[in-house]
Design an enzyme around this catalytic site. Structure first.
Site, mmCIF file in Angstrom:
data_model
loop_
_atom_site.group_PDB
_atom_site.id
_atom_site.type_symbol
_atom_site.label_atom_id
_atom_site.label_comp_id
_atom_site.label_asym_id
_atom_site.label_seq_id
_atom_site.Cartn_x
_atom_site.Cartn_y
_atom_site.Cartn_z
ATOM 1 N N GLU C 60 0.801 -1.221 0.000
ATOM 2 C CA GLU C 60 0.000 0.000 0.000
ATOM 3 C C GLU C 60 0.837 1.276 0.000
ATOM 4 O O GLU C 60 0.517 2.245 -0.693
ATOM 5 C CB GLU C 60 -0.961 0.021 1.188
ATOM 6 C CG GLU C 60 -2.204 -0.847 1.012
ATOM 7 C CD GLU C 60 -1.991 -2.314 1.351
ATOM 8 O OE1 GLU C 60 -0.861 -2.685 1.734
ATOM 9 O OE2 GLU C 60 -2.954 -3.094 1.250
ATOM 10 N N HIS C 129 -11.256 -3.938 9.674
ATOM 11 C CA HIS C 129 -11.835 -3.897 8.326
ATOM 12 C C HIS C 129 -13.114 -3.070 8.293
ATOM 13 O O HIS C 129 -13.975 -3.297 7.448
ATOM 14 C CB HIS C 129 -12.143 -5.312 7.816
ATOM 15 C CG HIS C 129 -10.938 -6.098 7.403
ATOM 16 N ND1 HIS C 129 -9.948 -6.466 8.268
ATOM 17 C CD2 HIS C 129 -10.548 -6.580 6.185
ATOM 18 C CE1 HIS C 129 -9.021 -7.151 7.616
ATOM 19 N NE2 HIS C 129 -9.356 -7.234 6.360
HETATM 20 C C1 LIG Z 1 -2.592 -4.352 4.444
HETATM 21 C C2 LIG Z 1 -3.569 -5.249 3.796
HETATM 22 N N1 LIG Z 1 -3.755 -5.190 2.477
HETATM 23 C C3 LIG Z 1 -4.669 -5.968 1.879
HETATM 24 C C4 LIG Z 1 -5.435 -6.845 2.609
HETATM 25 C C5 LIG Z 1 -6.520 -7.665 1.946
HETATM 26 N N2 LIG Z 1 -6.076 -9.056 1.866
HETATM 27 C C6 LIG Z 1 -6.344 -9.939 2.838
HETATM 28 S S1 LIG Z 1 -5.571 -11.389 2.585
HETATM 29 C C7 LIG Z 1 -4.900 -10.852 1.142
HETATM 30 C C8 LIG Z 1 -4.028 -11.751 0.356
HETATM 31 C C9 LIG Z 1 -2.872 -12.197 1.175
HETATM 32 O O1 LIG Z 1 -2.089 -13.039 0.415
HETATM 33 P P1 LIG Z 1 -1.011 -13.962 1.088
HETATM 34 O O2 LIG Z 1 -0.144 -13.141 1.981
HETATM 35 O O3 LIG Z 1 -0.324 -14.712 0.007
HETATM 36 O O4 LIG Z 1 -1.825 -14.953 2.032
HETATM 37 P P2 LIG Z 1 -2.910 -16.025 1.584
HETATM 38 O O5 LIG Z 1 -4.222 -15.326 1.518
HETATM 39 O O6 LIG Z 1 -2.496 -16.586 0.301
HETATM 40 O O7 LIG Z 1 -2.885 -17.015 2.685
HETATM 41 C C10 LIG Z 1 -5.273 -9.557 0.879
HETATM 42 C C11 LIG Z 1 -4.870 -8.788 -0.312
HETATM 43 C C12 LIG Z 1 -5.219 -6.868 3.999
HETATM 44 N N3 LIG Z 1 -5.930 -7.635 4.794
HETATM 45 N N4 LIG Z 1 -4.280 -6.072 4.562
#
Ligand SMILES: Cc1ncc(C[n+]2csc(CCOP(=O)(O)OP(=O)(O)O)c2C)c(N)n1
Ligand SMILES: Cc1ncc(C[n+]2csc(CCOP(=O)(O)OP(=O)(O)O)c2C)c(N)n1
Ligand SMILES: [Mg+2]
Ligand SMILES: [Mg+2]
Lengths: 327, 321, 327, 321
Positions: C60, C129
């Site tokens: 971000e 959230h």
């Molecule tokens: C700072 C932030 N940005 C975006 C999100 C929205 N979000 C939640 S999980 C996720 C994907 C995370 O990917 P990863 O770290 O690979 O974990 P996975 O979901 O694959 O277990 C996103 C974009 C968030 N919760 N926090």
């Protein structure tokens, strides 16, 4: 009574806390051999060693996040943010982690963390080295916010902040570092959430904090010379607010002037103004007045910066106007 | 090298993995049934990483989790009843219903919590390790995070500081190939997460995250290094989630064939084969374990259903300690 | 008149802006084939291609900083922050860079940037959230802040925001994405800084924005049934504020109720409250009332979240109380 | 490989370096004399990096600077009068006195500005490069940053995205050994900044930042790659600041001997030797150039002194475009 500067007072207070509790640790940039950008931590590395005086790379987000983690892990971290402006990089660990832990996780969790922010203008450091953001933090439930103006309070509030089990944002004004005041050798214990009455008066209440409380006290002296008895309250704890002290004073004087160095829009003065109105509107003999910086970035140019920031003269004038005695 | 897991450990690992799988499948259904609201990210397919890592830790160690945290919590011994109650938003939930899926913890277990902020726990874990250092404690902290989280700035900041100060922390990346809809190939320049360890002079290891024993060994080695003062490690575990990212994810960003091919590497089936081959489990036993697991999950649902809502009067309580 | 959801309205508006100006580009997480976490950008990648619909890693701070850079470089970036809560990671580029550029660098610089924040509660997403932070942004000179409540305004305000040469924080409420309203086929051009009168009335002015304006409109209907004519103003532009509209209304009704979904302390309601008082205190027949969330993180548990957030019933009650007619 | 710099280019590079040195020395004195307030970070000793890099760029290119930006600005052709006026806080300063040392720019020169936030310009520069990509422009953007700035999270985020998208950006690190009082050895795990390029599959080059020709060559090569669509580069230039970090820095964190040893690698003296050896400059000429330079600096001081303060009425003007 010794006479001491704000920076030295903070240093003594930090040293006392480090001495008193082995869980206390300092983190920040250049806080070691350099002694901090404003000299506050000078000598502490030598005295307490690199395990507790932790000089960090320039990684504000990670450092504040680690401090939250260290607090979860049982330490009492104190983080120095060299200029409050840089806390913009560390809002997530403060707002989404530290502030929420207790409410969500309950009694198992506490986050005894102090984040020291170097705030304010008056040094011609320009738009990205003169801000404060107190208003942001009071808006986040779970964070306490304090902003001392007297040199003694630099120690008293720091002690209270370090011993508090919650995250505390501690706003230090650059202009107070070099200010000298006599300070009693044994300082009172004060609770966060209490205001300090700087001088008494029945004509008008001036509410201020941090450097603005110093300016307000000067203004009160000048007002006294003009037969206006101003009561100056150093709000000092912005969250929680000491509404009892504020309300008692405003209801007695019937007039409130709130002074804030930050831009007015959405500032702490708005919150205080609303609360005063909510608690005391029937007592008011004049509208509440906010005296703040205009809604502009703080300019670097010396005369412009001076023009931008409220000072004793502006306070005096605003108080005068509120008394209905136009100059 | 780390020695082999004992028969009883293998068995209990298998049971934990089953519990996680069944719990998550049940949560999925409860969502569809409208029994659970809000959001939840399930870890179906990633059970070996959670359990393998958790088994390699000591009781006094700590771990931090992610938004996809049920498996980590159960692997660490979290109580399914209270986790389920939290998903329901009920009073006995780990956070009294305040946190939901992404914000619960049990500090007594050393489980320091899920985290709604992607990458948010990287610095918390590093800070816990810093505290352990200051306290001369032998505690090691393990930080689960995803491939997506590795793109947050704090990944860099924390790996750098952890390496500089040789902190007792293990950064364990569950690379499940996607961050929500974003594939690793389009989000990780250079294509590898573990490679980044080199830049910090940190130990790095890559492993099959669907192979419990390999995860266990990698984390055990990293734990030993950390405890000895040899500093942090970055472990990249390759795994896969069969389910969508969260409720309502239509998975348009990946081919069904991909999921099918990962099913062939299913961590639970793989473990079952191992248990059977090694004679740790008798051929018919799996059915019994499965029944037991389903009963346990059903019990957690019953618990959550029967639990009370939080007290209205408590709404504003406990903001400050 | 077509009937359309908030998400679809935004999508149409984004598409129109992308179509109209090749400098417009979108950045954000999962905004491509996934269509955004709330489906707002669905189909835009296919239509405008990956050069203009830029799906980013989860970074971000870097993404918002790059958007500022792209704006400096002549683009008109629109950034989607999946949940406003994550803008805590991107405050530095917004506050220390984007907001300051024009004031400091003068006419050579402009920063036509829109940051779309998904805000608010009501979906049981829990403490990290469900936040909004509107109050933070109004406190930073150089940033405009808008928060539509009507579906039509989702388009009108987006158009105005994208065409504005300044950084604009655009607050979208999750609950409005699925809301359907009839919308005229040609939408008016509206200027940022104008409020919208939702319904007229002479007894009390209810000031609200975003989802709260929807709740306020419902409350007004119920109040009408009880013979109270409430005027509901959808403030919609929080910075700049349309004080002319607000003042005219409050001076006519003599009563003001300000509704904000965010915690009250240091919230936008405090600023509006102060301004109303400053401009209109002689006209007030009752104290100004702020109706906000309590100062707590937003709990995830459905009944608790509902309890925490103001709704039509709470607004109705507060308005009733302000009318002096206790239920 | 990049061809040698012509005699006239070498000469003008030398002049630029002299101008920067003399300008900064003068600013130092003006600070001590109380003529300039606020803060300023001088780049005395780092002139070759600024000038070498700037010379390798085209007119249509862009560059972003740091808190230590006077040299970068002068190297790019910034007007010393208006820079000095800005330091004075006067009306004709580049920011009309509003920004001071850390916040001035000249967009017409492609000089996008100093930055008071350590690392703050990393993402701005990457974004400018992204814009160039969108506009099908051939513009390359160069981002100066310090060793300290490389520890900010946005370094990681931006290098990753720049590499993923093969953006036309050059990340040029002026590694002067310290971030304020923090030595590189205690702040950069693994000890090397350029090594981090590998993690992103990015071209990386390390060079002597006190050797103008080497800097020029490295940046020219990187510029060519960027312009060709071959993506970003990370260049680490080793250099040193003789002066303190900012006004009032007692430099307690480094041994005087260290400064002395770096003086032997002085970029300006080195250039002078080259110019003399190659016959580009006659033996006596240096004195003349020096006089000319000092006159130019003196003129900027006179300009700033004579300039008016900003109009009081302008205080609140221009917050919004
Ligand atoms: C700072 C932030 N940005 C975006 C999100 C929205 N979000 C939640 S999980 C996720 C994907 C995370 O990917 P990863 O770290 O690979 O974990 P996975 O979901 O694959 O277990 C996103 C974009 C968030 N919760 N926090
Ligand atoms: C975000 C942020 N943190 C801290 C500072 C204070 N600060 C200004 S310059 C500096 C050191 C920067 O070091 P480096 O990047 O190596 O550049 P150098 O000063 O050596 O040129 C620090 C800590 C800042 N301006 N911004
Ligand atoms: Mg993933
Ligand atoms: Mg440096």
């Amino acid at each position: 009574m010794k006479t001491i500067t704000g920076a030295a007072m903070l240093r003594d207070a930090l040293a006392a806390e480090l001495q008193a509790d082995s869980a206390v640790m300092l983190m920040g940039e250049d806080i070691g051999v350099y002694g901090g950008a404003f000299g506050v931590t000078r000598g502490l590395l030598e005295r307490f060693g690199p395990r507790r005086i932790i000089e960090t790379p320039i990684s504000e987000n990670g450092v504040v996040g680690m401090a939250v983690g260290a607090a979860i892990g049982g330490c009492r971290p104190i983080v120095e943010i060299m200029f409050a402006d840089f806390v913009t990089l560390a809002m997530d660990p403060l707002v989404n982690q530290a502030a929420k832990l207790r409410y969500v996780l309950g009694r198992q969790a506490s986050c005894p963390l102090v984040v020291r922010l170097v705030t304010g203008g008056g040094r011609c450091y320009g738009p990205t080295h003169s801000q404060g953001f107190a208003a942001w933090f009071i808006h986040i439930p779970g964070i306490k916010v304090v902003a001392p103006s007297s040199i003694a309070d630099h120690a008293c509030l720091l002690h209270a902040a370090v011993r508090d089990p919650n995250p505390v944002v501690f706003l230090e004004h650059k202009r107070l570092y070099a200010r000298r005041e006599p300070v009693p050798s044994d300082l009172p214990d004060i609770a966060l959430g209490t205001a300090r009455t700087v001088c008494r008066g029945d004509d008008i209440t001036i509410l201020a904090w941090s450097w603005m409380a110093v300016e307000a006290a000067m203004a009160a002296e000048r007002l006294a010379a003009r037969d206006i008895a101003a009561e100056v309250i150093d709000v000092r704890s912005l969250q929680p607010l000491d509404m009892a002290t504020i309300t008692e004073s405003v209801q007695r004087t019937g007039r409130a002037l709130i002074v804030d160095e930050a831009p007015g829009n959405g500032g702490v003065a708005a919150e205080i103004g609303c609360r005063v109105f909510e608690t005391s509107h029937e007592y008011l003999e004049a509208p509440i007045r906010r005296l703040t910086a205009p809604d502009i970035p703080v300019p670097a140019s010396p005369p412009m910066e001076q023009l931008a920031l409220p000072d004793a003269t502006a306070i005096e004038q605003a108080a005068f106007a509120l008394m209905g005695t136009l100059q | 090298m780390t020695k082999q897991l004992s028969a009883s450990k293998l068995r209990s690992a298998y049971q934990r993995m089953l519990l996680i799988r069944e719990f998550e499948l049940r949560v999925e259904r409860l969502f569809l049934a409208g029994k659970i609201t809000g959001t939840a990210h399930l870890c179906i397919g990633q059970e070996a990483t959670a359990v393998g890592a958790a088994m390699a830790l000591r009781k006094s160690d700590a771990l931090t989790s992610t938004h996809r945290g049920h498996g980590h919590f159960l692997a660490r011994g979290g109580n399914p009843d209270r986790i389920m109650a939290e998903l329901y938003g009920k009073r006995s939930g780990y956070s009294g219903g305040r946190g939901g899926s992404q914000f619960m913890a049990d500090y007594r277990l050393g489980y320091l919590g899920a985290n709604g902020i992607t990458g948010g726990s990287l610095s918390l874990a590093t800070g816990v390790a810093l505290a352990a250092r200051l306290q001369n404690s032998s505690r090691v902290t393990l930080c689960f995070f995803g491939d997506g989280a590795s793109n947050q700035g704090s990944f860099h900041e924390c790996l750098n500081m952890a390496a500089l100060w040789q902190l007792p922390v293990i950064f364990l990346c569950e690379n499940n190939g996607y961050a929500m809809s974003m594939p690793v190939a389009r989000s990780i320049a250079g294509g590898s997460i573990v490679n980044r360890a080199q830049a910090y002079g940190m130990a790095g290891e890559e492993t099959d995250g669907n192979d419990l024993e390999m995860v266990y060994r990698a984390v055990t080695d990293a734990r030993r290094r950390a405890a000895k003062g040899d500093g942090p490690s970055l472990i990249e575990c390759h795994t896969y989630r069969y389910c969508g990212h969260s409720r309502g994810d239509p998975c348009v960003y990946r081919a069904p064939a991909e999921t099918v091919s990962w099913r062939k590497r299913d961590p639970i089936q793989r473990m079952r084969r191992i248990l059977l081959t090694r004679g740790v489990m008798a051929p018919g036993e799996h059915r019994l374990l499965m029944q037991e697991t389903r009963r346990r999950v059903q019990q957690s649902v019953a618990y959550a259903e029967a639990d009370a809502w939080p007290k209205a009067a408590s709404l504003t309580e406990g903001v400050f300690a």
